[in-house]
Design a protein around this motif. Structure first.
Motif, mmCIF file in Angstrom:
data_model
loop_
_atom_site.group_PDB
_atom_site.id
_atom_site.type_symbol
_atom_site.label_atom_id
_atom_site.label_comp_id
_atom_site.label_asym_id
_atom_site.label_seq_id
_atom_site.Cartn_x
_atom_site.Cartn_y
_atom_site.Cartn_z
ATOM 1 N N TYR A 21 0.829 -1.211 0.000
ATOM 2 C CA TYR A 21 0.000 0.000 0.000
ATOM 3 C C TYR A 21 0.863 1.261 0.000
ATOM 4 N N MET A 22 1.876 1.309 0.870
ATOM 5 C CA MET A 22 2.712 2.502 0.919
ATOM 6 C C MET A 22 3.519 2.665 -0.365
ATOM 7 N N TYR A 23 3.910 1.550 -0.961
ATOM 8 C CA TYR A 23 4.592 1.607 -2.264
ATOM 9 C C TYR A 23 3.684 2.273 -3.295
ATOM 10 N N MET A 24 2.414 1.870 -3.343
ATOM 11 C CA MET A 24 1.466 2.456 -4.285
ATOM 12 C C MET A 24 1.268 3.945 -4.007
ATOM 13 N N VAL A 25 1.164 4.313 -2.734
ATOM 14 C CA VAL A 25 0.987 5.722 -2.372
ATOM 15 C C VAL A 25 2.184 6.545 -2.831
ATOM 16 N N ALA A 26 3.381 6.038 -2.580
ATOM 17 C CA ALA A 26 4.596 6.763 -2.962
ATOM 18 C C ALA A 26 4.680 6.933 -4.474
ATOM 19 N N LYS A 27 4.428 5.860 -5.209
ATOM 20 C CA LYS A 27 4.508 5.917 -6.676
ATOM 21 C C LYS A 27 3.489 6.904 -7.242
ATOM 22 N N GLU A 28 2.255 6.822 -6.779
ATOM 23 C CA GLU A 28 1.191 7.666 -7.321
ATOM 24 C C GLU A 28 1.370 9.130 -6.960
ATOM 25 N N ASN A 29 2.108 9.393 -5.891
ATOM 26 C CA ASN A 29 2.348 10.781 -5.494
ATOM 27 C C ASN A 29 3.665 11.318 -6.040
ATOM 28 N N GLY A 30 4.236 10.610 -7.000
ATOM 29 C CA GLY A 30 5.385 11.119 -7.736
ATOM 30 C C GLY A 30 6.669 11.239 -6.940
ATOM 31 N N THR A 31 6.907 10.331 -5.982
ATOM 32 C CA THR A 31 8.141 10.414 -5.227
ATOM 33 C C THR A 31 9.366 10.278 -6.130
ATOM 34 N N THR A 32 10.433 10.951 -5.753
ATOM 35 C CA THR A 32 11.698 10.839 -6.473
ATOM 36 C C THR A 32 12.706 9.985 -5.701
#
Length: 369
Positions: free
Chosen positions: A210-221
């Protein structure tokens, strides 16, 4: 933006979990906060009974179809909107029932891990932030995020769609999992091919994914190693026991080197010694702003240059410092009550939490001479 990172120190030094002191100076305690060895799932205690019952439920209910359903539902990211730090604070309400080593609020575990890594790897700020956010997905247990049962949020993770390796803790309970006798799933590779890459493997649903999906969708660098840690840090059958390695591709093999580094801090930094949250918050907020664009001011063109709305040498007195907090408030109280403290004293009161300046040397261009 692509971030290039150097390989960590030789992994063999990290993989040897029997050593109490690693080459980078990290001291691994021999006992957890309950006076037992770490990840001992057989020790007799009330805590262990809770942990075993957790794994019984997890192993029975985590199926291939269940995970596909959860990924579809939670991939919408429509449960709540909040900043990363607000999410960190929300973890004060979560205690992980699958963890035999800790019963402290989760925000303390995040900061204990992050601060230990920060001490030993001061130049890898992406790894400090990864440690801070790696367990944020545990908010899935809270009503605002659907109130999922703990077996659907925490605990060791494992692949679905292939045979359950005996390296999984409490393996016997998989026998009651509907997938256990499915002929499509009960071979070593199952529905996968050797070397297909973990990105193509369905892993049991929980806070990692879940946190992986949140990070990816929020454009983390964050670099790929950071996202790999977030997504697979609970995959102990892989990174501790060496199971399922036949599914990894070359990128996975590179990234797992950093996961081995991270894991000793994730596991061994769990302690009853608490971190001063307010003292370290400014540093981690600066990393959030750097790697997540978490602050609504981030994309404001008036604010996103080096000087922003200020001129070089304008003086800190003229700069809006970080976020509102105790520093600025007691500075105002002192000033308004006519203190005769020298300017150095007032400076300390106002800026003692400004760690990016006085510890990291950032923002010195706004100093007056």
């Amino acid at each position: 933006m692509t971030i290039l990172i150097e390989n960590p120190v030789p992994v063999q030094q990290v993989e040897d979990q029997e050593k109490s002191v690693s080459s980078d100076g990290f001291v691994a305690p021999e006992m957890n906060s309950f006076g037992q060895t770490f990840r001992d799932y057989n020790a007799e205690s009330e805590r262990q009974k809770t942990v075993e019952e957790f794994y019984r439920l997890q192993h029975i209910n985590q199926t291939y179809d269940f995970v596909k359903k959860m990924r579809e539902e939670y991939g919408k990211l429509d449960k709540a909107e909040m900043s990363i730090w607000e999410c960190c604070e929300l973890l004060n309400e979560v205690v992980d029932e699958s963890d035999p080593d800790l019963d402290e609020p989760q925000i303390q575990h995040l900061l204990q891990s992050a601060e230990a890594i920060r001490r030993d790897y001061p130049d890898e700020d992406w790894l400090h932030l990864t440690a801070l956010i790696h367990d944020l997905g545990k908010v899935l247990t809270l009503p605002k995020f659907g109130g999922l049962p703990q077996w659907a949020v925490v605990g060791d993770t494992f692949p679905l769609g292939c045979a359950f390796d005996k390296a999984n803790v409490h393996h016997k309970y998989f026998e009651d999992n509907p997938d256990y006798k499915n002929p499509a799933y009960n071979t070593k590779n199952g529905i996968y091919s050797e070397g297909c890459g973990l990105d193509n493997v369905i892993i049991s649903w929980g806070h990692d994914d879940y946190m992986y999906m949140v990070a990816k969708e929020n454009g983390t660098t964050l670099p790929s190693a950071g996202l790999f840690i977030v997504r697979y840090h609970s995959f102990y059958p892989l990174h501790k026991e060496g199971a399922y390695t036949h599914l990894m591709n070359e990128e996975d093999k590179e990234n797992i080197k950093w996961l081995h580094v991270f894991n000793k801090y994730d596991l061994y930094s769990k302690s009853k010694v608490l971190v001063d949250v307010e003292a370290v918050k400014p540093y981690y907020q600066s990393l959030i702003d750097k790697y997540f664009k978490d602050n609504p001011d981030y994309n404001n063109p008036a604010y996103n240059t080096k000087n922003g709305i200020y001129s070089e040498g304008c003086g800190l007195e003229n700069v809006m410092i970080i976020s509102w907090g105790h520093d600025d408030y007691i500075y105002m109280v002192g000033k308004e009550n006519g203190t005769t403290l020298p300017s150095a004293g007032l400076f300390i009161v106002r800026y003692h939490s400004f760690y990016p300046l006085h510890k990291e040397g950032a923002y010195i261009y706004v100093h007056t001479s």
